[in-house]
Scaffold this motif. Structure first.
Motif, mmCIF file in Angstrom:
data_model
loop_
_atom_site.group_PDB
_atom_site.id
_atom_site.type_symbol
_atom_site.label_atom_id
_atom_site.label_comp_id
_atom_site.label_asym_id
_atom_site.label_seq_id
_atom_site.Cartn_x
_atom_site.Cartn_y
_atom_site.Cartn_z
ATOM 1 N N ALA A 91 9.776 3.073 4.809
ATOM 2 C CA ALA A 91 9.534 4.513 4.968
ATOM 3 C C ALA A 91 9.946 5.250 3.700
ATOM 4 C CB ALA A 91 10.310 5.059 6.164
ATOM 5 N N GLU A 92 9.059 6.065 3.155
ATOM 6 C CA GLU A 92 9.334 6.826 1.936
ATOM 7 C C GLU A 92 9.824 8.230 2.265
ATOM 8 O OE1 GLU A 92 5.111 6.469 0.063
ATOM 9 O OE2 GLU A 92 6.554 6.288 -1.575
ATOM 10 N N GLY A 93 10.572 8.826 1.343
ATOM 11 C CA GLY A 93 10.888 10.257 1.414
ATOM 12 C C GLY A 93 11.866 10.650 2.506
ATOM 13 N N LEU A 144 0.865 -1.183 0.000
ATOM 14 C CA LEU A 144 0.000 0.000 0.000
ATOM 15 C C LEU A 144 0.900 1.232 0.000
ATOM 16 C CD1 LEU A 144 -3.054 -0.536 2.392
ATOM 17 C CD2 LEU A 144 -2.987 -0.526 -0.110
ATOM 18 N N ASP A 145 0.851 1.973 -1.103
ATOM 19 C CA ASP A 145 1.716 3.145 -1.305
ATOM 20 C C ASP A 145 1.152 4.352 -0.571
ATOM 21 O OD1 ASP A 145 3.789 4.628 -2.358
ATOM 22 O OD2 ASP A 145 3.265 4.250 -4.451
ATOM 23 N N ASP A 146 2.032 5.296 -0.217
ATOM 24 C CA ASP A 146 1.618 6.555 0.429
ATOM 25 C C ASP A 146 0.747 6.262 1.643
ATOM 26 O OD1 ASP A 146 2.826 7.600 -1.824
ATOM 27 O OD2 ASP A 146 0.947 8.040 -2.851
ATOM 28 N N PHE A 147 1.088 5.224 2.393
ATOM 29 C CA PHE A 147 0.193 4.772 3.456
ATOM 30 C C PHE A 147 -0.043 5.869 4.493
ATOM 31 C CE2 PHE A 147 -0.897 2.804 7.497
ATOM 32 C CZ PHE A 147 -2.072 2.170 7.102
HETATM 33 MG MG MG Z 1 4.676 6.558 -2.389
#
Ligand code: MG
Ligand code: C2E
Ligand code: MG
Ligand code: MG
Length: 289
Positions: free
Chosen positions: A235-237, A180-183
């Motif tokens: 963890a993104e970004g 699940l992206d951008d959770f």
């Molecule tokens: Mg994302």
């Protein structure tokens, strides 16, 4: 979003897009031509192990090199492609090209090559009856194990699927994983999380960046939630060493972000793999947005 003139799918405005209906219709026509001419490229952003900065996987991110306008980022054309259906042939190209490139890296660099390939998928693609077959064929043709592939979908996309999660279920039966992206930014509920066919959460970058040392954070809460549900979490970004350290402190193992590496061209990533047959840290790689 502005709608009018009978609600044609071309008439919804997106931020950053050319501001007139005529331009928007033109962009749609150009996108159709771009798919025929294959004016797209993929960048690959490393996903790293927070402990040592080692390369674990890559996320493929599409770019459109427009003959007149130069490089157009996905936010400028993916929403349009989703509305006019061109995301389906575009997504087919992305899956084939990424699997081909990934298999080539594995063949050339062995253990130094990324172990996992992440692809972004839209709800529109998942509703396409033959989608799972297309992905399975791309894997078979390139000799890639389904266990190497992670499909990133947004919470909103999964909600849009409603009960029609057949493609996702079929792909998971093959061994493909779903993230699940951008959770945390979508509209998902805890019951959705419990019921939907998902293996992994990608913590949205807003939560990665909002961490303050010593304070309870959403990032920490999401990690607990992932543990309870038995899900892997990335963890993104991550943009600063402080953010990376904080993630390590609260128990994260995997991350992605400009601090480690920007999205890289296939050539750039290939060069760095050639330099690192010991699979050392990817930290310090430069790349492009
Ligand atoms: Mg994302
Ligand atoms: P995403 O899947 O959440 O991808 C992460 C986005 O954040 C990428 O933007 C990436 O370049 C950017 N990013 C990575 N690290 C950092 C960081 O440290 N700080 C900041 N501020 N940003 C970072 P990009 O490449 O512009 O892609 C935007 C979105 O477009 C993606 O978000 C994804 O939802 C969509 N997208 C990209 N490629 C595809 C594709 O092949 N198919 C589909 N359906 N969607 C795609
Ligand atoms: Mg993604
Ligand atoms: Mg995002």
């Amino acid at each position: 979003a502005a709608k009018g003139l009978g609600g044609s799918r071309y008439l919804t405005y997106e931020p950053g897009m050319a501001g007139t209906v005529a331009n928007h219709v033109q962009l749609g026509a150009e996108l159709r031509q771009a798919i025929i001419d294959e004016q797209f490229t993929l960048l690959y952003q490393p996903i790293v192990d927070l402990a040592g900065g080692r390369l674990m996987g890559v996320e493929a991110l599409v770019r459109w090199t427009h003959p007149g306008r130069g490089v157009i980022p996905p936010v400028e054309f993916i929403p349009l492609a989703e509305r006019n259906g061109l995301i389906v042939p575009l997504g087919r190209w992305v899956v084939r090209e990424a699997c081909r490139q990934f298999a080539a890296w594995s063949a050339e660099h062995g253990a130094a090559a990324p172990a996992v390939l992440n692809l972004n998928v839209s709800a529109r693609e998942l509703r396409e009856p033959g989608y799972a077959d297309d992905v399975a064929a791309a894997l078979a043709d390139t000799g890639l194990s389904p266990h190497r592939l992670v499909l990133e979908v947004t919470e909103t996309a999964v909600l849009q699927l409603g009960g029609s999660v057949t493609n996702l279920t079929r792909l998971r039966e093959l061994g493909v994983r779903v993230a699940l992206d951008d959770f945390g930014t979508g509209q998902s509920t805890l019951s959705l999380l419990q019921n939907c066919p998902v293996d992994e959460l990608k913590l949205d970058q807003s939560f990665t960046q909002a961490q303050v040392t010593g304070e309870p954070t959403i990032a920490a809460a999401v990690l607990q939630l992932a543990r309870v549900l038995g899900l892997h979490v990335v963890a993104e970004g991550v943009e600063t060493p402080q953010q990376a350290q904080r993630l390590r402190d609260i128990g994260y193992h995997a991350a992605q972000g400009y601090h480690f590496a920007r999205p890289l061209s296939a050539g750039q990533l290939g060069e760095s793999l050639a330099r690192r047959d010991d699979a050392g840290p990817v930290r310090g790689l430069t790349g492009q947005h």
